[in-house]
Design a protein around this motif. Structure first.
Motif, mmCIF file in Angstrom:
data_model
loop_
_atom_site.group_PDB
_atom_site.id
_atom_site.type_symbol
_atom_site.label_atom_id
_atom_site.label_comp_id
_atom_site.label_asym_id
_atom_site.label_seq_id
_atom_site.Cartn_x
_atom_site.Cartn_y
_atom_site.Cartn_z
ATOM 1 N N LEU A 1 2.052 88.469 -33.620
ATOM 2 C CA LEU A 1 1.375 89.731 -33.895
ATOM 3 C C LEU A 1 -0.031 89.778 -33.308
ATOM 4 O O LEU A 1 -0.594 90.859 -33.120
ATOM 5 C CB LEU A 1 1.313 89.975 -35.409
ATOM 6 N N VAL B 1 2.908 91.516 -42.809
ATOM 7 C CA VAL B 1 3.639 92.349 -41.849
ATOM 8 C C VAL B 1 4.866 91.599 -41.333
ATOM 9 O O VAL B 1 5.968 92.154 -41.236
ATOM 10 C CB VAL B 1 2.715 92.765 -40.691
ATOM 11 N N THR C 1 -0.631 92.154 -30.228
ATOM 12 C CA THR C 1 0.582 92.922 -29.974
ATOM 13 C C THR C 1 0.261 94.293 -29.397
ATOM 14 O O THR C 1 -0.761 94.915 -29.738
ATOM 15 C CB THR C 1 1.408 93.086 -31.264
ATOM 16 N N ASP D 1 0.702 98.787 -38.878
ATOM 17 C CA ASP D 1 0.901 97.951 -40.074
ATOM 18 C C ASP D 1 -0.264 96.986 -40.260
ATOM 19 O O ASP D 1 -0.705 96.723 -41.388
ATOM 20 C CB ASP D 1 2.209 97.173 -39.962
ATOM 21 N N HIS E 1 8.871 92.549 -41.912
ATOM 22 C CA HIS E 1 9.760 92.735 -40.763
ATOM 23 C C HIS E 1 10.988 91.829 -40.872
ATOM 24 O O HIS E 1 12.126 92.259 -40.652
ATOM 25 C CB HIS E 1 8.994 92.444 -39.477
ATOM 26 N N SER F 1 3.564 97.906 -35.170
ATOM 27 C CA SER F 1 2.938 96.680 -35.672
ATOM 28 C C SER F 1 1.431 96.841 -35.795
ATOM 29 O O SER F 1 0.818 96.395 -36.773
ATOM 30 C CB SER F 1 3.268 95.502 -34.757
#
Length: 302
Positions: free
Chosen positions: A170, A190, A173, A181, A194, A178
């Motif tokens: 992440l 997060v 990203t 989030d 997922h 994402s």
């Protein structure tokens, strides 16, 4: 005109609901039978029995609340009716409005009228654009992408490793969902949402999932090949921050594609995936692997 706004009364009214065209129409009866849709989530605006507008939501089977608003259609000049329909249906369905998602032609901006008209209806109700995504597809009969041989692949060592790698990926990203989030939650949360809320729920076996490593064993990335309710997909793919920019994404995507292509030919005639339009490196990797950009999708959130 005096309009009536209501949910459909039951499956007997599917023909009425399906009288406005959209690419998802063929899936709706099976979705309703499979619990991914409910008649209470399928609303119509009627003018003396004539369908003027419709709106509907989708969710995973058994979910208490809808996950997506994925259908909004109306006749020419029916935008005001559609706006009132959505307002009425949202109040009845309750809860926080879920994301809106609409499949559109890849070149829709050459003729944006219908797409922008729907978005304008939702915009007047408080929704805002989030991201446009490319829908990618690898078709059986196309050459399989070849890896470079620089990486090795193995199964995940367990849930702990999956969470650790998802969390690490992440960082930096380019994925709009994402990033949104991460503005509200910690990276570990997060990643957990997922994994447990999506990836682990697919009915396909977890031994399809792959970790990519250097020859010495250090993880470089991962891929989650899967099957959802509609076919074979690359559910998620990532390269860890310290290894980006070296072309490893091509090897990781090739491995995920090979895992799915090895399934029986009758399993599905294609492999599908999505990536943000703004995530240019990922889109280019799909194209190099032989995927085609067969359509796009636009999303809005409240």
């Amino acid at each position: 005109m005096a309009l009536t706004f209501r949910p459909i009364a039951g499956p007997d009214e599917l023909d009425l609901f399906l009288s406005l065209p959209y690419t998802l129409n063929d899936e709706i009866p099976d979705d309703l039978a499979g619990g991914r849709r409910r008649t209470g989530w399928m609303w119509v605006a009627l003018d003396e029995g004539r369908l003027v507008a419709r709106v509907a939501w989708w969710s995973r089977a058994g979910a208490a609340e809808p996950h997506l608003m994925d259908i909004l259609d109306f006749v020419v000049g029916g935008d005001a009716a559609a706006e009132e329909l959505v307002r009425t249906a949202l109040a009845a369905v309750g809860g926080t409005p879920p994301e809106y998602m609409r499949f559109v032609p890849a070149g829709w901006r050459d003729d944006p009228g219908d797409v922008e008209a729907r978005m304008a209806v939702l915009g007047r109700l408080g929704a805002r654009p989030l991201v446009e995504r490319r829908n990618m597809e690898w078709r059986r009969g196309a050459p399989l992408p070849a890896g470079s041989g620089r990486l090795k692949f193995r199964s995940f060592g367990g849930t702990g490793e999956a969470l650790a790698l998802l969390t690490a990926a992440l960082e930096g990203t380019l994925d709009a969902h994402s990033r949104a989030d991460l503005r509200r939650h910690a990276a570990g949360d997060v990643a957990a949402a997922h994994l447990h809320g999506e990836l682990a729920r697919y009915p396909s076996p977890r031994d399809w999932w792959r970790v990519a490593t250097l020859p010495g064993g250090d993880p470089v990335g991962f891929v989650f090949p899967a099957r959802n309710d509609y076919g074979l997909i690359i559910a998620y793919i990532g390269v860890l921050p310290g290894h980006r920019g070296r072309g490893y994404i091509d090897d990781v995507l090739a491995e995920g594609t090979r895992v799915l292509a090895a399934q029986p030919p009758g399993a599905a005639p294609r492999i599908r995936a999505t990536t943000d339009v703004t995530n240019v490196p990922m889109a280019e990797a799909f194209l190099r692997a032989g995927y085609v950009n067969y359509r796009n999708e636009v999303t809005m959130v409240w």
